[in-house]
Write an enzyme that holds these catalytic residues in place. Structure first.
Site, short mmCIF file in Angstrom:
data_model
loop_
_atom_site.label_atom_id
_atom_site.label_comp_id
_atom_site.label_asym_id
_atom_site.label_seq_id
_atom_site.Cartn_x
_atom_site.Cartn_y
_atom_site.Cartn_z
N HIS A 39 0.83 -1.20 0.00
CA HIS A 39 0.00 0.00 0.00
C HIS A 39 0.86 1.25 0.00
CE1 HIS A 39 -4.07 1.71 0.68
NE2 HIS A 39 -3.38 2.73 1.18
N ASP A 41 0.34 5.55 -1.07
CA ASP A 41 -0.68 6.55 -1.40
C ASP A 41 -0.18 7.69 -2.27
OD1 ASP A 41 -3.42 6.12 -0.35
OD2 ASP A 41 -2.37 5.77 1.53
N GLU A 152 -8.97 1.64 -2.64
CA GLU A 152 -9.11 1.71 -1.19
C GLU A 152 -10.47 2.28 -0.83
OE1 GLU A 152 -6.56 3.05 2.75
OE2 GLU A 152 -6.27 4.16 0.89
N HIS A 179 -13.47 2.13 3.69
CA HIS A 179 -12.40 2.98 4.22
C HIS A 179 -12.84 3.38 5.62
CE1 HIS A 179 -9.63 6.51 4.57
NE2 HIS A 179 -8.81 5.55 4.20
N HIS A 220 -9.22 -1.82 7.14
CA HIS A 220 -10.27 -0.81 7.33
C HIS A 220 -11.64 -1.40 7.70
CE1 HIS A 220 -8.39 3.06 6.53
NE2 HIS A 220 -7.73 2.51 5.54
N HIS A 241 -2.61 -3.04 4.65
CA HIS A 241 -1.84 -2.17 5.53
C HIS A 241 -2.51 -2.14 6.90
CE1 HIS A 241 -4.93 0.33 3.75
NE2 HIS A 241 -4.61 1.42 4.43
#
Length: 416
Positions: A39, A41, A152, A179, A220, A241
């Protein structure tokens, strides 16, 4: 980068080389099996900092990007530091805000897929889009960083299996089911539960993801949603993650009862570098600060200056506890003790966090983590599994399941 001619035989992952020092063990492992990170971003940084206008963006070296952030934060990732960090394959997160309505999120995620593909295409000597496990092998054999797309947040498909299938066709190869907020069909770990896990439609989403070969990412989601997904899944799941809740009680982390289920499913948890998920004192500090902020807002209603001043004083009197490289290694140790080394990967969440643990400041620092693991007694073979082999096994298993059900039709839902 070394040619990875042994990769088609990845299931074996036994190296004949045994080095003497922890540094040598780690270096040999990462030479044989560069890191496949779960992961990163960077895509949302491109949106937030540059509005997705990247023709003039220099991804070779982002050390001067502090001026593009309102708080002066420099990006954690660039091509130079990915090479230094021995990253051979990267899941790029095409995240969009969970505060968007579903139609807005669908548009935004397509835009994020587009900008990530454009970034990859701008650096053909360094990056290669990977849609399959074989693509990963080919990219790395060619000396490039295999670049995969992960969505995500399930809000990005607008509660539509058709949109799910089309994002797969655009290149997305995993989706995090939620999320920070619930979707109409799944509970988030950080929202008030509405569904008790996954709804029946949520379970159909897991089934359809398995059918088309898209990995189910359980970072999440709530604990109930984790278990519901594991009950339904026919292919290995991932946590792209997350870390271990037994060490840090954050809701984003994975409890031991779920970790115990991973070996039977074949899935992996890609332990993350998020300080608030690693250090329990840091988590408690965050909770204390939030409580103080709520107290000040109640005490000084309509007086934001007083709230800001009071919070600044609290910060001075209560310095943030730091997390460090040892904390991340502790989480990896714990996962190994519960689920085994075959259930471990690495998912840094760089450029999705405001700051990183001491000793793990950016993507260049991964070799230090592997040196610490080697110091703790991890063998070269175990490190190769953690860095790359386990993720490759998961992806090949998902692709194999897709082939095994190729005669099954898509799951259909009637359009109102």
């Amino acid at each position: 980068m070394k040619k990875l001619a042994i990769l088609p035989l990845i299931a074996l992952w036994v190296s004949p080389v045994w080095a003497e020092t922890p540094e040598d063990v780690a270096a040999a492992a990462l030479e044989a099996a560069p890191i496949w990170d779960g992961h990163n971003d960077v895509p949302i940084q491109l949106r937030a900092r540059f509005g997705n206008e990247i023709n003039a963006f220099d991804f070779e070296d982002t050390s001067g990007t502090g001026e593009t952030h309102p708080e002066g934060r420099t990006m954690h990732t660039d091509l130079l530091r990915l090479r230094e960090g021995r990253v051979g394959a990267q899941w790029w997160s095409v995240y969009v805000s969970a505060s968007l309505s579903e139609p807005e999120a669908v548009q935004a995620v397509v835009e994020q897929i587009d900008v990530t593909k454009r970034l990859i295409e701008r650096y053909p000597n360094d990056l290669a889009l990977a849609l399959t496990a074989d693509d990963v092998v080919a990219a790395m054999d060619g000396g490039k960083i295999a670049s995969l797309l992960g969505m995500e947040g399930g809000h990005s498909i607008g509660s539509s299996l058709a949109v799910l299938r089309q994002t797969y066709d655009l290149g997305a190869r995993y989706m995090t089911l939620t999320h920070s907020k619930n979707t109409p069909w799944a509970d988030s770990a950080t929202d008030t539960p509405e569904h008790g896990g996954l709804t029946e439609f949520g379970k159909d989403i897991v089934r359809e993801m398995n059918r088309i070969g898209m990995l189910v990412d359980l970072s999440h989601v709530s604990e109930d949603a984790m278990n519901d997904a594991l009950d339904v899944a026919k292919a290995p799941v991932i946590f792209s993650h997350s870390s271990a809740r037994a060490i840090n009680g954050h809701a984003r982390n994975v409890p031991d009862d779920v970790l115990r289920r991973l070996p039977q499913n074949g899935g992996i948890i890609m332990v993350t570098a998020v300080p608030g998920f690693l250090s329990e004192p840091a988590r408690e500090w965050n909770a204390g600060r939030s409580a103080e902020e709520a107290r000040l807002k109640a005490l000084w209603q309509g007086q934001p200056e007083a709230v800001e001043a009071g919070l600044g004083l609290w910060d001075q009197e209560n310095p943030l506890p730091t997390a460090d490289i040892g904390d991340m290694a502790d989480h990896i140790d714990h996962v190994r003790s519960i689920a085994g080394v075959a259930s471990i990967g690495i998912g840094g969440d760089y450029d999705g966090i405001p700051f990183a643990p001491d000793g793990l400041e950016d993507v260049s620092t991964y070799p230090a983590l592997f040196k610490e693991l080697a110091r703790r007694g991890y063998t070269q073979n175990e490190l190769e599994q953690i860095s790359f082999g386990n993720m490759m096994r998961v992806m090949r298993a998902a692709e194999a399941y897709k082939l095994s059900v190729a005669d099954q039709p898509p799951i259909e839902t009637r359009i109102p």
